[in-house]
Write an enzyme that holds these catalytic residues in place. Structure first.
Site, PDB file in Angstrom:
ATOM      1  N   SER A  27      -4.888  -1.773 -19.617  1.00 39.16           N
ATOM      2  CA  SER A  27      -4.359  -3.085 -19.993  1.00 39.16           C
ATOM      3  C   SER A  27      -4.500  -3.223 -21.499  1.00 39.16           C
ATOM      4  CB  SER A  27      -5.185  -4.173 -19.292  1.00 39.16           C
ATOM      5  OG  SER A  27      -4.965  -5.441 -19.868  1.00 39.16           O
ATOM      6  N   TYR A  47     -13.245  -8.002 -16.335  1.00 40.91           N
ATOM      7  CA  TYR A  47     -11.986  -7.261 -16.469  1.00 40.91           C
ATOM      8  C   TYR A  47     -11.960  -6.472 -17.783  1.00 40.91           C
ATOM      9  CZ  TYR A  47      -6.857  -6.637 -16.181  1.00 40.91           C
ATOM     10  OH  TYR A  47      -5.580  -6.127 -16.118  1.00 40.91           O
TER      11      TYR A  47
HETATM   12  P1  NAP Z   1      -1.265  -6.880  -7.983  1.00 38.25           P
HETATM   13  O1  NAP Z   1       0.171  -7.154  -7.759  1.00 38.25           O
HETATM   14  O2  NAP Z   1      -2.285  -7.874  -7.580  1.00 38.25           O
HETATM   15  O3  NAP Z   1      -1.599  -5.465  -7.374  1.00 38.25           O
HETATM   16  C1  NAP Z   1      -2.888  -4.975  -7.353  1.00 38.25           C
HETATM   17  C2  NAP Z   1      -3.015  -4.140  -6.133  1.00 38.25           C
HETATM   18  O4  NAP Z   1      -4.340  -3.609  -6.070  1.00 38.25           O
HETATM   19  C3  NAP Z   1      -2.802  -4.971  -4.874  1.00 38.25           C
HETATM   20  O5  NAP Z   1      -1.981  -4.255  -3.972  1.00 38.25           O
HETATM   21  C4  NAP Z   1      -4.196  -5.124  -4.356  1.00 38.25           C
HETATM   22  O6  NAP Z   1      -4.298  -5.315  -2.963  1.00 38.25           O
HETATM   23  C5  NAP Z   1      -4.808  -3.816  -4.762  1.00 38.25           C
HETATM   24  N1  NAP Z   1      -6.247  -3.896  -4.677  1.00 38.25           N
HETATM   25  C6  NAP Z   1      -7.053  -4.844  -5.210  1.00 38.25           C
HETATM   26  N2  NAP Z   1      -8.326  -4.633  -4.830  1.00 38.25           N
HETATM   27  C7  NAP Z   1      -8.319  -3.521  -4.050  1.00 38.25           C
HETATM   28  C8  NAP Z   1      -9.302  -2.816  -3.348  1.00 38.25           C
HETATM   29  N3  NAP Z   1     -10.582  -3.213  -3.322  1.00 38.25           N
HETATM   30  N4  NAP Z   1      -8.956  -1.713  -2.642  1.00 38.25           N
HETATM   31  C9  NAP Z   1      -7.671  -1.308  -2.607  1.00 38.25           C
HETATM   32  N5  NAP Z   1      -6.668  -1.956  -3.247  1.00 38.25           N
HETATM   33  C10 NAP Z   1      -6.995  -3.056  -3.951  1.00 38.25           C
HETATM   34  O7  NAP Z   1      -1.534  -6.605  -9.539  1.00 38.25           O
HETATM   35  P2  NAP Z   1      -0.726  -5.869 -10.680  1.00 38.25           P
HETATM   36  O8  NAP Z   1      -0.440  -6.885 -11.700  1.00 38.25           O
HETATM   37  O9  NAP Z   1       0.364  -5.039 -10.160  1.00 38.25           O
HETATM   38  O10 NAP Z   1      -1.902  -4.974 -11.282  1.00 38.25           O
HETATM   39  C11 NAP Z   1      -1.957  -3.589 -11.101  1.00 38.25           C
HETATM   40  C12 NAP Z   1      -2.807  -3.011 -12.235  1.00 38.25           C
HETATM   41  O11 NAP Z   1      -2.204  -3.329 -13.485  1.00 38.25           O
HETATM   42  C13 NAP Z   1      -4.234  -3.566 -12.286  1.00 38.25           C
HETATM   43  O12 NAP Z   1      -5.150  -2.547 -12.602  1.00 38.25           O
HETATM   44  C14 NAP Z   1      -4.154  -4.556 -13.429  1.00 38.25           C
HETATM   45  O13 NAP Z   1      -5.398  -4.728 -14.049  1.00 38.25           O
HETATM   46  C15 NAP Z   1      -3.172  -3.857 -14.347  1.00 38.25           C
HETATM   47  N6  NAP Z   1      -2.521  -4.749 -15.294  1.00 38.25           N
HETATM   48  C16 NAP Z   1      -1.783  -5.791 -14.859  1.00 38.25           C
HETATM   49  C17 NAP Z   1      -1.199  -6.610 -15.796  1.00 38.25           C
HETATM   50  C18 NAP Z   1      -0.373  -7.770 -15.401  1.00 38.25           C
HETATM   51  O14 NAP Z   1      -0.029  -8.556 -16.275  1.00 38.25           O
HETATM   52  N7  NAP Z   1       0.006  -7.923 -14.148  1.00 38.25           N
HETATM   53  C19 NAP Z   1      -1.364  -6.375 -17.161  1.00 38.25           C
HETATM   54  C20 NAP Z   1      -2.127  -5.290 -17.555  1.00 38.25           C
HETATM   55  C21 NAP Z   1      -2.693  -4.479 -16.617  1.00 38.25           C
HETATM   56  P3  NAP Z   1      -4.294  -6.832  -2.389  1.00 38.25           P
HETATM   57  O15 NAP Z   1      -2.905  -7.319  -2.603  1.00 38.25           O
HETATM   58  O16 NAP Z   1      -4.688  -6.661  -0.968  1.00 38.25           O
HETATM   59  O17 NAP Z   1      -5.303  -7.585  -3.203  1.00 38.25           O
END
Ligand code: NAP
Length: 264
Positions: free
Chosen positions: A146, A159
């Site tokens: 991130s 985080y």
């Molecule tokens: P998201 O839509 O919430 O997806 C995250 C996924 O991780 C979900 O499918 C979630 O499952 C799964 N997960 C969470 N805890 C878990 C666990 N204990 N075991 C297995 N799976 C688990 O979020 P996203 O925005 O796509 O984020 C994905 C990555 O990108 C993360 O590492 C985040 O930090 C990074 N990121 C995101 C952003 C942003 O703006 N969105 C920016 C920078 C970096 P559940 O749905 O069941 O919780």
């Protein structure tokens, strides 16, 4: 171990589409958001993709579209990694979660959970799949970090700590993997339009006592010269390129997809 003085296998032209036929990929958090977009991009490039998520329905739905395999795992449980496939050529450490609270009120158990899912699980997964990559002299590890792996923000202690730790882990994997043809890199998105961000907009509105619209324009995008959210497909395209034939010399790097945030 690869020969230091050997040229790489002949490269396709730079304009050629990435071809991952014959490769296997494992994407954590593949049931939603950025992970889902990565699964689809890798599958469209020809890889067989293992979709790992704790949400069984989401994992199955994405695996079905991608023609891959769903694996239900709670990555907060260290034992869960042992049950996942180890014959993996491409590992995308993507699963993550957020919690927004001042340090003084941050629940310690929530802090620990975030480190387990976002630092310990990527470490265990690397241990799990690196022997296969080393044996084949080729591997790609992409860690979805991130902008918060490079910069801090208030109220995100767990985080920010986890993403900074992931950056260090990725660099160690890059150094150890280099003699074996394995690269390890981070991608560093700013705010992406996903469920995780939609939840954060709501939480930040409560934390700052302002409207959700003001959170977007005045808080989340305040430090981004490009004033829009990033799309998951834009992250997936960068991840796919990092798995392609032209990125073998890029390792230990962090690719900011942050609308210029870290340029400032
Ligand atoms: P998201 O839509 O919430 O997806 C995250 C996924 O991780 C979900 O499918 C979630 O499952 C799964 N997960 C969470 N805890 C878990 C666990 N204990 N075991 C297995 N799976 C688990 O979020 P996203 O925005 O796509 O984020 C994905 C990555 O990108 C993360 O590492 C985040 O930090 C990074 N990121 C995101 C952003 C942003 O703006 N969105 C920016 C920078 C970096 P559940 O749905 O069941 O919780």
């Amino acid at each position: 171990m690869t020969n230091t003085f050997h040229a790489p296998a002949p490269l396709p032209p730079p304009s050629a589409a990435v071809d991952l036929s014959g490769r296997t990929a494992l994407v954590t958090g593949g049931g939603s958001g950025i992970g889902r977009a990565c699964v689809l991009a890798l599958a469209q490039a020809g890889a067989v993709v293992y979709v790992v998520d704790r949400d069984a329905d989401a994992a199955k739905a994405v695996a079905e579209i991608a023609g891959g395999q769903a694996h239900v795992a709670d990555l907060a449980d260290p034992g869960a990694v042992d049950l996942l496939p180890a014959e993996v050529d491409i590992l995308v450490n993507n699963a993550g979660l957020q919690h927004v609270a001042p340090l003084t009120e941050f629940p310690p158990e929530r802090f620990e959970l975030i480190q387990k899912v976002m630092v310990t699980a990527p470490f265990l997964l690397m241990r799990h799949v690196l022997p296969h990559m080393y044996a084949h002299g080729w591997g790609r590890i992409v860690n979805v970090s991130s902008v918060h792996g490079l910069r801090a923000s208030a109220f995100k202690s767990a985080y920010v700590a986890a993403k900074h730790a992931l950056e260090g882990l990725s660099k160690v994997a890059a150094i150890e993997g280099a003699p074996h043809g394995v690269t390890s890199n981070c991608v560093n998105p700013g705010y992406v339009r996903t469920p995780l961000v939609e939840n954060q907009v709501r939480d930040q509105a409560a934390a700052h006592g302002i409207s959700e619209g003001d959170v977007l324009s005045n808080v989340m995008l305040a430090r981004s010269p490009v004033k829009r959210l990033l799309e998951s497909e834009e992250v997936a395209a960068a991840v796919l390129w990092l798995c392609g034939p032209h990125s073998g010399y890029l390792t230990g790097a962090s690719l900011p997809l942050d609308g210029g945030w870290t340029a400032g």
